[in-house]
Design a protein around this motif. Structure first.
Motif, PDB file in Angstrom:
ATOM      1  N   ALA A   1       0.830  -1.203   0.000  1.00  0.00           N
ATOM      2  CA  ALA A   1       0.000   0.000   0.000  1.00  0.00           C
ATOM      3  C   ALA A   1       0.864   1.252   0.000  1.00  0.00           C
ATOM      4  N   ALA A   2       1.906   1.216   0.809  1.00  0.00           N
ATOM      5  CA  ALA A   2       2.792   2.378   0.884  1.00  0.00           C
ATOM      6  C   ALA A   2       3.482   2.613  -0.457  1.00  0.00           C
ATOM      7  N   LEU A   3       3.954   1.533  -1.078  1.00  0.00           N
ATOM      8  CA  LEU A   3       4.577   1.686  -2.396  1.00  0.00           C
ATOM      9  C   LEU A   3       3.561   2.222  -3.396  1.00  0.00           C
ATOM     10  N   GLY A   4       2.365   1.722  -3.312  1.00  0.00           N
ATOM     11  CA  GLY A   4       1.315   2.227  -4.195  1.00  0.00           C
ATOM     12  C   GLY A   4       1.119   3.723  -4.006  1.00  0.00           C
ATOM     13  N   ALA A   5       1.086   4.143  -2.746  1.00  0.00           N
ATOM     14  CA  ALA A   5       0.899   5.573  -2.468  1.00  0.00           C
ATOM     15  C   ALA A   5       2.063   6.389  -3.034  1.00  0.00           C
TER      16      ALA A   5
ATOM     17  N   LEU B   1       6.067   4.013   4.284  1.00  0.00           N
ATOM     18  CA  LEU B   1       6.212   5.300   3.578  1.00  0.00           C
ATOM     19  C   LEU B   1       7.472   6.013   4.057  1.00  0.00           C
ATOM     20  N   ILE B   2       7.642   6.004   5.378  1.00  0.00           N
ATOM     21  CA  ILE B   2       8.799   6.690   5.958  1.00  0.00           C
ATOM     22  C   ILE B   2      10.092   6.048   5.478  1.00  0.00           C
ATOM     23  N   SER B   3      10.094   4.724   5.327  1.00  0.00           N
ATOM     24  CA  SER B   3      11.369   4.120   4.940  1.00  0.00           C
ATOM     25  C   SER B   3      11.607   4.122   3.432  1.00  0.00           C
ATOM     26  N   PHE B   4      10.563   4.036   2.621  1.00  0.00           N
ATOM     27  CA  PHE B   4      10.788   4.019   1.170  1.00  0.00           C
ATOM     28  C   PHE B   4      10.872   5.413   0.541  1.00  0.00           C
ATOM     29  N   SER B   5      10.158   6.369   1.106  1.00  0.00           N
ATOM     30  CA  SER B   5      10.071   7.664   0.433  1.00  0.00           C
ATOM     31  C   SER B   5      11.400   8.387   0.253  1.00  0.00           C
ATOM     32  N   PRO B   6      12.261   8.403   1.263  1.00  0.00           N
ATOM     33  CA  PRO B   6      13.505   9.159   1.062  1.00  0.00           C
ATOM     34  C   PRO B   6      14.259   8.709  -0.194  1.00  0.00           C
ATOM     35  N   GLY B   7      14.305   7.437  -0.434  1.00  0.00           N
ATOM     36  CA  GLY B   7      15.031   6.945  -1.604  1.00  0.00           C
ATOM     37  C   GLY B   7      14.338   7.250  -2.919  1.00  0.00           C
TER      38      GLY B   7
ATOM     39  N   LYS C   1      15.174   3.703  16.652  1.00  0.00           N
ATOM     40  CA  LYS C   1      15.514   2.768  15.587  1.00  0.00           C
ATOM     41  C   LYS C   1      14.664   2.982  14.327  1.00  0.00           C
ATOM     42  N   HIS C   2      13.352   2.908  14.452  1.00  0.00           N
ATOM     43  CA  HIS C   2      12.513   3.029  13.258  1.00  0.00           C
ATOM     44  C   HIS C   2      12.089   4.462  12.994  1.00  0.00           C
ATOM     45  N   ALA C   3      11.891   5.208  14.066  1.00  0.00           N
ATOM     46  CA  ALA C   3      11.253   6.509  13.919  1.00  0.00           C
ATOM     47  C   ALA C   3      12.217   7.598  13.481  1.00  0.00           C
ATOM     48  N   GLY C   4      13.524   7.338  13.545  1.00  0.00           N
ATOM     49  CA  GLY C   4      14.482   8.359  13.129  1.00  0.00           C
ATOM     50  C   GLY C   4      14.727   9.384  14.216  1.00  0.00           C
ATOM     51  N   ARG C   5      14.889  10.660  13.780  1.00  0.00           N
ATOM     52  CA  ARG C   5      15.242  11.729  14.709  1.00  0.00           C
ATOM     53  C   ARG C   5      14.013  12.540  15.062  1.00  0.00           C
ATOM     54  N   ASN C   6      13.880  12.846  16.327  1.00  0.00           N
ATOM     55  CA  ASN C   6      12.746  13.669  16.755  1.00  0.00           C
ATOM     56  C   ASN C   6      13.086  15.147  16.616  1.00  0.00           C
ATOM     57  N   GLU C   7      12.224  15.895  15.928  1.00  0.00           N
ATOM     58  CA  GLU C   7      12.505  17.313  15.677  1.00  0.00           C
ATOM     59  C   GLU C   7      11.730  18.230  16.612  1.00  0.00           C
ATOM     60  N   LEU C   8      10.843  17.656  17.397  1.00  0.00           N
ATOM     61  CA  LEU C   8       9.939  18.501  18.176  1.00  0.00           C
ATOM     62  C   LEU C   8      10.335  18.575  19.639  1.00  0.00           C
ATOM     63  N   PRO C   9      10.114  19.728  20.252  1.00  0.00           N
ATOM     64  CA  PRO C   9      10.446  19.865  21.678  1.00  0.00           C
ATOM     65  C   PRO C   9       9.488  19.025  22.535  1.00  0.00           C
ATOM     66  N   PRO C  10       9.954  18.567  23.669  1.00  0.00           N
ATOM     67  CA  PRO C  10       9.109  17.735  24.536  1.00  0.00           C
ATOM     68  C   PRO C  10       8.093  18.557  25.313  1.00  0.00           C
ATOM     69  N   LEU C  11       6.957  17.959  25.547  1.00  0.00           N
ATOM     70  CA  LEU C  11       6.031  18.513  26.531  1.00  0.00           C
ATOM     71  C   LEU C  11       6.554  18.151  27.915  1.00  0.00           C
ATOM     72  N   ASP C  12       6.450  19.083  28.841  1.00  0.00           N
ATOM     73  CA  ASP C  12       6.784  18.778  30.229  1.00  0.00           C
ATOM     74  C   ASP C  12       5.468  18.630  30.987  1.00  0.00           C
ATOM     75  N   LEU C  13       5.142  17.403  31.337  1.00  0.00           N
ATOM     76  CA  LEU C  13       3.813  17.162  31.907  1.00  0.00           C
ATOM     77  C   LEU C  13       3.642  17.794  33.284  1.00  0.00           C
ATOM     78  N   CYS C  14       4.736  17.937  34.008  1.00  0.00           N
ATOM     79  CA  CYS C  14       4.626  18.605  35.314  1.00  0.00           C
ATOM     80  C   CYS C  14       4.294  20.082  35.116  1.00  0.00           C
ATOM     81  N   LEU C  15       5.006  20.699  34.204  1.00  0.00           N
ATOM     82  CA  LEU C  15       4.748  22.095  33.911  1.00  0.00           C
ATOM     83  C   LEU C  15       3.300  22.264  33.440  1.00  0.00           C
ATOM     84  N   GLU C  16       2.895  21.371  32.576  1.00  0.00           N
ATOM     85  CA  GLU C  16       1.526  21.442  32.059  1.00  0.00           C
ATOM     86  C   GLU C  16       0.506  21.300  33.185  1.00  0.00           C
ATOM     87  N   ALA C  17       0.796  20.433  34.120  1.00  0.00           N
ATOM     88  CA  ALA C  17      -0.134  20.228  35.234  1.00  0.00           C
ATOM     89  C   ALA C  17      -0.211  21.480  36.110  1.00  0.00           C
ATOM     90  N   ILE C  18       0.939  22.057  36.390  1.00  0.00           N
ATOM     91  CA  ILE C  18       0.928  23.253  37.254  1.00  0.00           C
ATOM     92  C   ILE C  18       0.153  24.380  36.586  1.00  0.00           C
TER      93      ILE C  18
END
Ligand SMILES: Cc1ncc(C[n+]2csc(CCOP(=O)(O)OP(=O)(O)O)c2C)c(N)n1
Ligand SMILES: Cc1ncc(C[n+]2csc(CCOP(=O)(O)OP(=O)(O)O)c2C)c(N)n1
Ligand code: SF4
Ligand code: SF4
Ligand SMILES: [Mg+2]
Ligand SMILES: [Mg+2]
Lengths: 609, 347, 609, 347
Positions: A226-230, A253-259, D157-174
Motif C-alpha cells: 500500500a505504501a509503495l502504491g501511495a 512510507l517513511i522508509s521508502f520515500s527518502p530513496g 531505531k525506526h522513527a528516526g530523529r525527533n525534531e519537536l520539543p518535549p512537553l513537560d507534563l509537570c509544567l503542564e499540570a501546574i
C-alpha cells in the motif's frame, strides 16, 4: 489457546506429501523467532514452492504466546488452514494445546525442555535440543532465546529435506548480505541439522522439492504494498497516528520515500506528520487535500471512530482524502492483533447525518499496490474522502504476489481550474454541476487569480459556496452529491466475477476472504457443487451485482464479521428485491477464514435447503 | 507600535490595491461584537503589508469568532472547519503548500475547550501561521456558557457561577514552545493591527490572544472580558515597531530600552519596554510575567514573547521549495525503473 | 428565503375562519420578539384553542431573518403548514418573500417603514405603525426594537378579536407576576390595538374564539420535558457540551434540579459537569454509569460523531448510559438550526466493528418526559448505552401536551449484585449469561466484598472479565450480547399501530413526523384513501413490524432525511422478505414535515401504482 | 522520603492484610520494564496506607503503561478505558462515587498526545485522584514511535530523529492549576512509594510524572528516559515525609529547611529542601524550576508543587455525602406532588 478446529479425519498411512502442508511455530512474543520464520519462508519461496506466512500474535510486546504459520501449497492456495501438519512447539505455556492441535498424521517438533505427556500415536515426535545447542553457540544468555530459534530451523530443514544452501541465501537476503550474522546463524542451523541427521528417524511423510511455481513472483505484506502504491501514486502528504495493524503502512512510507522521492538538492517532495491522534490525522489530511495535496492516512477501527466527524466534513465540503482502514477485530479495542472485516458498514456510513463513502476493497498486496495509487485518482476525481478497506491479514502477513504493475494511467487530478481557465470562464461556482455528473469544479489555494477564491464550509451553501439555509439549496446540493456518488458507482473498480455454468449457487466475498474462497470453490466442485463467485472491490456496490444475484438461486455472502455487514449492504442495494436469496456465511473469530469452514458451512446450508 | 511601512499612509498599497479590495462579505455578528473590529484589523494589516490575497489562506473552527474569516480577504481561499479542529486542517494545508500565508481565527471555546489538544500540538509543531484567538470568555454562538478562559467566580445569566480557574492561552502557547506570543484587546485597533502585521512575518506559529468582548453575553463591567474592563485595566508591557525588509528604520528609541529581533528575510521587530522591565525575548521572564498577571487578574497586553529561532514544521520537514500541492506528476511519481528495482528486490 | 411551497389554490370569498389558521411573524434574530410571540401563543392556548409555536431561526445571534409560526387548529392538528394565512412582516430584508408567501385569502401585516410594491389583490394589507408607537413609548433607542414587537401583538389582537385581558394574563405568566414589565408592554399593545381599531378595516376572515380544547393540557418544549423526565428518572450524573439544538436539555436540568433535588442540608443528589467536548462528555457519562450513577448526556449530530468510539466501548464493556441526540440537519455542521431525522442509521450503528445500539424515539414532549425516565431503566437493565433520538422540532419548539404521568414503575437498577448476594453466591462472573436472556450481572465499585471487584475493558475477555484473545471467548461474548439485544427488542417500547380496516396502504413513521402523519391520514381519508399507521418507538425494530408489513400491499416510510434511513433499517429487519413493499417518502429540507407534502407524495405515488 | 507509618515495617497492615493481598494478575509487560516497578510501588503504598481495596478504583487508558492497573489491587474495581480518555471516565466515576479513591495510570502517549486535552481539563477540574504517568518518551505498545515527551534530537531505531520539543507534563499540570505535582523515577522505588502514599491523601488531582524506562524501545544510555540516564542525572529537589493523621511526627528536620503542609483530615506532608532553594509551595518558583530544568535537560525529581487549597470538583459541586451511585429511589425521584406542581405551572 486451541487454534485447531475439531478435526474430522483419522490417521491413515500416507504417501509422501510434497510441498503441500502447513508448518506452525509456537513461540513467545518478542523471542526473536521472526528471523527464523522469514528465512524458512523465503527459502521455500525461492525453491519455487507457493507459500504464505501468517503471524498470529498477542497484543503485547514480550512473553505471550505467538504462532507463525507457513503454508506450502503446490496448487498455489494461500488461505489459512485450520490445523498444521507440522507443529514446532517452543513455548511451554501452550505446548499442550499445540500438541493436541497437530493434524493427524502430522509431526510434532518440540524444544526438549518441554515436559508433558506425549501419547499421540497418530503423529511423529521429534525433540529439538534447543537449549543445548544454543548454549554451545551463544555465550550471552540474553541472546540464547534468539539462537534457539535457529535450532528448530536446522531440525526442520533436515526433516523436510530442505537444502541448507537455500536457507543460507535466505539469511543473506534477510541480513542484506552481511556475512557475519549469516555465518553465526548458519552455524547453529548446521549443528542442529547434524544433530537431527544423527538422531531422528523420519516418521512423517512431509518433504519439500524444488518446483517453479513462484517464478517472477514476489513476497510482501499488504501494508508495504500500500505504501509503495501511495508513493507511485504521487502522495505528497501523509498524517498518521500509530495503531496496530495500520502502523506499518506509514512506517513503510517513511522508509521508502527518502530513496524515491528526494530531489537532487536533497529536499523532499512529500511530508509525513505523526499526528497527536486520528482525529487530528484526518484533519491534517483533509487540510492538505483541500490545499491540493495527494493526501493519505492509515488507521484501524478505533481511529475510524475518531475520524467520523471529519469524514462527514470531507464528504460534505467535498475534499479529497485517502484513508486506509487496516481492519482489526472490534467493537471497541476488541482484539487489536486479530483480523476482521468489521468496519465495512461503519465506514461506508461514517459520520452523522446523511452520508455514505466511497470504499475500495483490495484482496491482496497486489491490489493494495494498485489501490494505493488509484485511490488518489478516485479521491481527486470525486473530491471526497476515499476509504481503502484492507485488514490485518492482508496488511501484516506475508503474501506471494504477482509483480506490481507500474500505474497504467496518468494521475487524474480531477476538475481543478487554474488561472487561465478562470480567465476563460470569467469565474466559477464551486458547487455547480456543470457536466451533469454531479462533480463540481474546484480551485486550489494559491491560484493566482482574483476569481479563484471561495469559502469552504461544513454548513449549507449555495453553488457559489456562500452560506445558505434555504431548503432548496440544501436539497439541491445533497441531490448533486448523490448524483456524484452514482457517477462513482459506475467508475469504481468493478466486481470480479467468475460464473460457473448452470450454477444455482453464487458466492459473494471480498478482501482477504478471497484465497479461502478460491480454495473452497475447488473443494466444492470436488463434492459436485458448482458455484459462481463475485468479488466485491468497491462501495457503492456495482449495478452488475444485481445481475449476479438474479442469475443464481441462492447467494452466500462470505465474510469475517458478526453483523454480516456486506450482506446488509447488498440487501439495501437490492432494494428489497430478491433480498431473500442472500444468505449469511459469516464468521467472526479473529482468524483468517479457511476453505474448510467455508466449504462445510455452504454444504451444510445447502443440505438443509 | 507604529507601522513603519509608508504604504499605510496612502490610499493604495504597494500592489496598487485599496483597502476595500481586502474586504469580504459584511459581518453577520452582533453590532459591537469585538470580533468585528478584529476582522477589520486583519484587513488593515494585510492591506498595509501589501499581501497578495491569493497567497493567503484563512481558516477557522466553529463559533461566532470562527465566522470572522468570512468577513475579511474576499479574494483569499477560506475554510471554516470543525469545532476546535482548525489547527489540524491548518497543519495539513500549510504543509501541502508551505508558500502560503495562513491566518486562523478561533474562539476561546474553540481553542481552549474542544480544540485544546490540537492547539497545543500545532504550536509545538510550529506551523507557520497567524493564530488569532478572539477571546471573550464565553461561548457566543451557543448563547452564553462559560468557556475555559472565564474567570473563577464569574457569573453569567444562565450558566451561574464559574468555579474553575481560567486557562491562560498565552502561557499555554509559551509552554508549548511558541515563538511569538502576544496579548491584545479588540478595543485597541492600532495595537491589534501592528501585532497582526508582525505576526504575518513570523517564521512559525504566532499566537495572538485578543480579548474580544461579547456584547450579547459577557460584557458586564466586572467581566475581565468586557470593554469596560479592557479599557480601564489594559497594562501594556511593551511597544514595538515592525520594520519590513524594504523599509528604513525611521523610529528612534532611547538606548537600553530597545531591542531589535530579526525575522526571516531581514524584516525586524524593534521592541521597546513600557513597564521598564519585561524582556520579551526571555522565555522565563515571559512565563513569570503571565503567571503573576494571572494570579493578580492583571490584564497585561503586548508582545509577550518573541523568539524566531525554532524551525517551522515545513523547514524541519526539509520540503522542496515548490508547494507540494502543485507538483506535476513528473516530480511525484518515481520512474518505472525504480519500481522494477523494488519489485526485483522483493523477488 | 421562501418558506412557501408552490400554492395551488386561488383566492376565493371565504366564510369567517375561526381558530383554524397560521400566523407567521418574520423578524430579525435577537430583536426580542420572543416575548411577543410566546405571549400570543399562551393567550391563544389559554383561550382553549389548540396551538403550536415553531421558531425557524438562523445559526446566528443577531440580525438575520427569523420566522415564528403559530398554528391554531380547532381540530388539534399540530404539524407545520407550508404557508400561513396571516403574515406579520417586521424584517425588511425578507419582506418581499414573506409577502409572496402569504396564503391566498390571507392577511399581511407589515411594519409601515417597509417600502415595497404590494400589489396582491388576493390578500388583506395592514400597515403597523411600529416605529411611531415604539418611539412614543420607549425613550431608549436600543430598546425600541423590542417594543416594536408589542405593536404587532396589539394590531393582531384587534384584527383577530383577541381580548387584551388574555394577553395581559399571558404576559403576567411570562414575567412571573412582575407588574412593571407587564404594564409597560400592555401600554404598547393597547396603543397599537387602539390605532388598529381606529384605522383598520377588516378585509380578512380570521378570528379567534374561546373554546375548551386545551383543558388540562400544558405547553412545553421537548428538551425541558426530557430534562424533567431525567430528574424524575432519578438521574444522578450529567455531563454535556453545548450544541444547538441539544443545549436547552442540560440547561433545563441545571435550572430545575436545584429545586427538586437538593436535600435538607443544602447538598445535591446529582452532579452536572460541562465537559470540554462531546467525547469527554460521553467518557464522563460512561465513567459514571460504570460506577453506578444514572448518567445522561445530550448532544446533536457532530457530538454523535465524536462519541463513536465511546459508544462502541460502552456497548462492548456493557456500561449503562443515556445519550439524547436532539437531531439537527447534517451531514457535517450542516444546518445547525434546522430539523432532520438524519442520525437514525448512524446512531444505531455507531462505532467501528460489530455493534448496534438501543434507541428510543419519542414523538413529542410527552414521550420525551416518559423516555426521559424510562431510558435509565432500559440502560441499566440492558447495561448498555441507550440513545434517545429526539430532534430540533420536538426539542426546541412549543408543543401542547397531555400532562406528564408520574413514573408508573419503580426504578429498574438492573442486575446488580451487592455484598450479601456475593456472600450467598460465593462469587460471580461478570459476563456470564446466568438467566438465559443475555444480560449478565455486575457489581458496583465500592461494594464492600472481596469478590466484588472485576476489571472492565474494551478488549476481548472471558466471562470472568479477564483478558482473552481466544476465538471461542470472543464469539461467545458477541453471541451473548446479541442475545441481550434480542431480549431488548421484545421489551422496548413497542410500535403504536392503528390499522385501517381493509387498507392496502400502510404508513410507517416516527418521531416528530407524527403530527403531520396524523393530519395526513385524515386528509387521505377525505380523498378516499384509507391507510394504516405504525409509529416506531424503538430500535432494534419490533418483531410485530413484520406483521404490519405483511398485512399491507404498499408501505410508505415517511421520514425527514435524505438516505431514507428508517426504510433501510426496515429493509434489513425484513431480511429481504417483502422488502419490495417498502417505499420511501422522505424529505430532507430542514423544515418540519407538513401534512400537505405527505398527502401529495403518497397520492402521487399511489396514482403511479 | 521515609514513610512514617509503622505499618510499613510489619508483615500485616492496619487492616491485618499482607502485601500479597494487594497484588493482582502477574505482569505481561517486558521483563525489566519500568512500569512493572511502578505497579509494585502502588501495591506497597496502598498496603502501607492500609487502604481498603473496595474503596479504590483503578483506571487507565491504552498502552503498555495502561495495562498496569491489571497488575495491582486485585480486589479493586478496575477499568481500562480508551486511548487517552481515562481522564473523562475518571471524572464521571469519581463524581458518581466521590467517596472512592481513584488511581489512574497512563502513558506519555496516552496523556501527552491523544489525551492531552482531557488531561489538562481533568486537572483543571481538580478531580480527586492519583494520576500516574509512566513516562518513557515512546509509544511502547505500538512498538517504538516518538511520544510528545521525547527529547529534541532523540533518535529511535525506526522513527528516526525527533525534531519537536518535549512537553513537560509537570509544567503542564501546574499551569492547569494542579495542586500536587511530582516527578520521580521508576528506578527509585522508595521515592515512588512515598509519593504515591502522599498523593492518595491529596484532596484533588495529584499528578505523578514518573520516568519509566522502556527497555525494549527506548533504553539507550543517551535517552533521557533510560535507566542509565535516570540513575546518573537524578537531581532530587526535596525530600518529604508523609505523616498520617494518626501518626506522631517522628522525623526531625533542621529549622528553616522544613515546611509542613496540612492536607485534609489532618494528615501532613513535611517537606525538606535538598537543593537549598526550591519552595514547593510557591507556584511561580515551581514553574521556573521546571522551565529551567527543561531548558538545561536536567532531570529534577521531587514534590515540585504542593498546594491543597483548591476545592475538588466534588466539593465544588456541593454533593451530598453519600455516593450518588448508591442513592435509593427515595432520594433521587422527587415526589408525585412536585411533578403535579410543575405540570400545573406549565398549564
Ligand atoms: C462538535 C461540536 N460541538 C459543539 C458545537 C456547538 N458549538 C458551536 S460554536 C461553540 C462554542 C463557541 O465558543 P467560542 O469558540 O468561544 O466562540 P465564540 O462564539 O464565543 O466567538 C459550540 C459549543 C459544534 N459546532 N460542534
Ligand atoms: C484511538 C486509538 N489510537 C491508537 C491506538 C493504538 N495505541 C495503543 S497504545 C498506543 C501508544 C501508547 O503509548 P504510551 O501511552 O506512551 O504507553 P506505553 O506503551 O509507552 O507505556 C497507541 C498509539 C489505540 N489503542 N487507540
Ligand atoms: S453573541 Fe457575542 S461573540 Fe457572538 S456575535 Fe454576538 S457579541 Fe459577538
Ligand atoms: S515495550 Fe517498553 S513500555 Fe512496553 S512493556 Fe516492553 S519495556 Fe515496557
Ligand atoms: Mg468565546
Ligand atoms: Mg510511552
Amino acid at each position: 489457546m486451541a487454534l485447531s478446529e475439531v478435526a474430522g479425519s483419522q490417521q491413515t498411512e500416507r504417501d509422501p506429501v510434497v510441498n503441500n502442508f502447513s508448518i506452525m511455530v509456537a513461540t513467545k512474543n518478542g523471542s526473536g523467532s521472526q528471523t527464523a520464520n522469514t528465512a524458512l519462508l523465503r527459502a521455500l519461496f525461492k525453491m519455487g514452492i507457493p507459500v504464505t506466512g501468517k503471524n498470529l500474535f498477542p497484543s503485547n510486546i514480550q512473553g505471550l504466546p505467538t504462532w507463525y504459520t507457513i503454508r506450502l501449497s503446490a496448487d498455489g492456495f494461500a488461505a489459512r488452514r485450520p490445523r498444521s501438519e507440522i507443529v514446532i512447539a517452543m513455548n511451554p505455556a501452550t505446548a499442550i494445546e499445540d500438541y493436541a492441535g497437530v493434524e493427524p498424521g502430522g509431526a510434532f517438533l518440540y524444544a526438549d525442555d518441554i515436559k508433558m505427556p506425549m501419547d499421540r500415536t497418530d503423529i511423529a515426535h521429534y525433540a529439538i535440543p534447543a537449549k543445548a545447542i544454543s548454549i554451545k553457540h551463544e555465550k550471552d544468555p540474553k541472546l540464547r532465546g534468539y539462537v534457539a530459534n535457529m535450532v528448530y530451523v536446522g531440525a526442520l530443514a533436515h526433516l523436510l529435506g530442505l537444502q541448507l544452501e537455500e536457507l543460507e541465501s535466505a539469511l543473506m537476503y534477510h541480513f542484506k548480505g552481511k556475512r557475519k550474522p549469516v555465518d553465526l546463524n548458519m552455524a547453529v542451523i548446521r549443528a542442529s541439522a547434524e544433530h537431527a541427521a544423527a538422531n531422528y528417524k523420519k516418521h512423517d511423510p512431509f518433504t519439500v522439492e524444488r518446483m517453479n511455481k513462484t517464478d517472477g513472483m514476489l513476497m510482501i505484506d499488504g501494508n508495504t504494498a500500500a505504501a509503495l502504491g501511495a508513493i507511485y501514486g504521487g502522495f505528497t502528504f501523509c498524517a498518521w497516528y500509530p495503531i496496530t495493524p495500520a502502523t506499518s503502512m506509514p512506517e513503510a512510507l517513511i522508509s521508502f520515500s527518502p530513496g524515491l522521492r528526494t530531489e537532487a538538492d536533497g529536499k523532499r517532495t512529500y511530508a509525513i506528520v505523526q499526528a497527536e491522534d486520528e482525529l487530528a490525522a484526518l484533519g491534517m489530511v483533509i487540510g492538505a487535500g483541500w490545499a491540493g495535496a495527494r493526501s493519505v492516512t492509515s488507521t484501524s477501527g478505533p481511529g475510524i471512530s475518531l475520524m467520523a466527524e471529519f469524514a462527514g466534513y470531507g464528504y460534505f465540503a467535498e475534499i479529497p482524502a485517502v484513508i486506509w482502514d487496516v481492519q482489526r477485530m472490534g467493537p471497541s479495542t476488541g482484539l487489536p492483533t486479530r483480523v476482521s472485516q468489521g468496519d465495512v458498514l461503519k465506514t461506508y456510513f461514517l459520520g452523522h447525518g446523511d452520508s455514505r463513502h466511497i470504499c475500495l476493497i483490495p484482496c491482496d498486496p497486489y491490489e493494495c499496490f494498485e489501490f494505493g495509487w488509484k485511490s488518489f485518482d478516485v479521491a481527486e476525481r470525486f473530491q471526497t474522502p476515499v476509504f481503502v478497506l484492507s485488514d490485518l491479514d492482508i496488511g501484516m502477513n506475508q503474501w506471494m504476489s504477482k509483480p506490481f504493475d507500474y500505474p497504467d494511467l496518468p494521475q487524474d487530478r480531477g476538475k481543478v481550474l487554474g488561472a487561465e481557465a478562470l480567465d476563460r470562464l470569467g469565474g466559477f461556482a464551486r458547487y455547480k454541476d456543470v457536466d451533469g455528473d454531479g462533480i463540481p469544479y474546484r480551485t486550489l489555494p494559491g491560484t493566482p487569480h482574483p476569481l479563484a477564491a471561495y469559502f469552504t464550509r461544513g454548513t449549507g451553501h449555495t453553488e457559489k459556496a456562500t452560506l445558505s439555509e434555504r431548503p432548496a439549496d440544501w436539497t439541491g446540493n445533497l441531490d448533486r452529491i448523490r448524483a456524484k456518488f452514482e457517477t462513482a458507482r459506475a467508475e469504481l473498480p468493478q466486481p470480479i466475477v467468475s460464473l460457473a455454468d448452470g450454477a444455482e449457487v453464487g458466492l459473494i466475498a471480498y478482501g482477504s476472504a478471497h484465497p479461502a474462497i478460491e480454495e473452497a470453490l475447488s473443494r466444492l466442485e470436488q463434492t459436485g457443487l458448482k458455484a459462481s463467485y463475485l468479488r466485491v472491490r468497491a462501495l457503492p456496490l456495482a449495478e452488475s451485482i444485481k445481475d449476479f444475484v438474479a442469475a443464481h438461486k441462492r447467494v452466500y455472502v462470505v465474510e469475517m464479521n458478526d453483523d454480516a455487514q456486506m450482506l446488509q449492504l447488498l440487501r439495501l442495494h437490492l432494494s428489497g428485491v430478491e433480498g431473500d436469496k442472500l444468505r449469511a456465511a459469516n464468521l467472526c473469530d479473529g482468524l483468517p477464514l479457511t476453505a474448510r469452514w467455508i466449504t462445510e458451512t455452504i454444504l451444510s446450508k445447502e443440505a438443509s435447503q | 507600535m507604529t507601522a513603519a511601512a509608508p504604504a499605510a499612509k496612502s490610499n493604495v498599497n504597494i500592489l496598487g490595491l485599496t483597502k476595500a479590495d481586502y474586504k469580504a462579505a459584511p459581518s453577520t455578528l452582533c453590532a459591537g461584537c469585538g470580533h468585528n473590529s478584529i476582522a477589520d484589523k486583519v484587513i488593515d494589516a494585510t492591506f498595509e503589508l501589501g499581501l497578495k490575497q491569493h497567497e493567503v489562506i484563512k481558516l477557522s473552527g466553529i463559533g461566532c469568532s470562527s465566522k470572522s474569516p468570512a468577513y475579511f480577504l474576499g479574494r483569499s481561499h477560506g475554510i471554516n472547519t470543525l469545532h476546535g479542529r482548525m489547527p489540524s486542517v491548518a497543519t495539513g494545508a500549510l504543509m501541502a503548500n508551505h508558500q502560503l500565508y495562513g491566518v486562523g481565527v478561533s474562539g476561546d471555546g474553540d481553542t481552549g475547550s474542544i480544540g485544546f489538544g490540537q492547539f497545543k500540538h500545532m504550536v509545538r509543531r510550529n506551523v507557520r501561521m497567524v493564530y488569532i484567538v478572539e477571546n471573550n470568555g464565553v461561548y457566543g454562538l451557543t448563547k452564553g456558557q462559560f468557556s475555559a478562559t472565564a474567570d473563577v467566580g464569574q457569573e453569567l445569566k444562565h450558566a451561574g457561577r464559574n468555579e474553575l480557574p481560567p486557562l491562560d492561552l498565552c502561557l499555554e502557547a509559551i509552554i508549548a514552545d511558541c515563538g511569538f506570543v502576544a496579548r491584545s484587546f479588540a478595543g485597541d485597533p492600532k495595537h491589534v493591527t501592528a501585532l497582526i502585521k508582525a505576526a504575518f512575518n513570523f517564521p512559525g506559529t504566532a499566537v495572538l490572544d485578543i480579548i474580544s468582548p461579547c456584547v450579547t453575553f459577557n460584557d458586564k463591567d466586572d467581566s475581565t472580558k468586557s470593554y469596560a474592563w479592557g479599557k480601564s485595566h489594559d497594562e501594556r508591557v511593551n511597544d514595538f515597531t515592525f520594520v519590513m525588509q524594504q523599509d528604513e528604520i525611521t523610529v528612534e528609541y532611547e538606548e537600553g530600552e530597545t531591542k531589535a529581533v530579526e525575522l526571516h528575510d531581514g524584516s525586524q521587530i524593534m521592541l521597546r519596554k513600557l513597564d521598564g522591565k519585561h524582556d520579551p525575548t526571555n522565555r522565563a521572564a515571559a512565563i513569570t510575567l503571565l503567571d503573576e498577571a494571572r494570579e493578580k487578574q492583571q490584564f497585561i497586553t503586548g508582545l509577550i514573547y518573541l523568539n524566531p529561532a525554532r524551525a517551522s514544521l515545513a523547514t524541519a520537514a526539509n520540503l522542496i521549495d515548490s508547494p507540494l500541492a502543485w507538483l506535476p506528476e513528473s516530480r511525484t511519481r518515481p520512474s518505472r525503473e525504480s519500481l522494477d528495482k523494488i519489485v526485483a528486490s522483493l523477488k
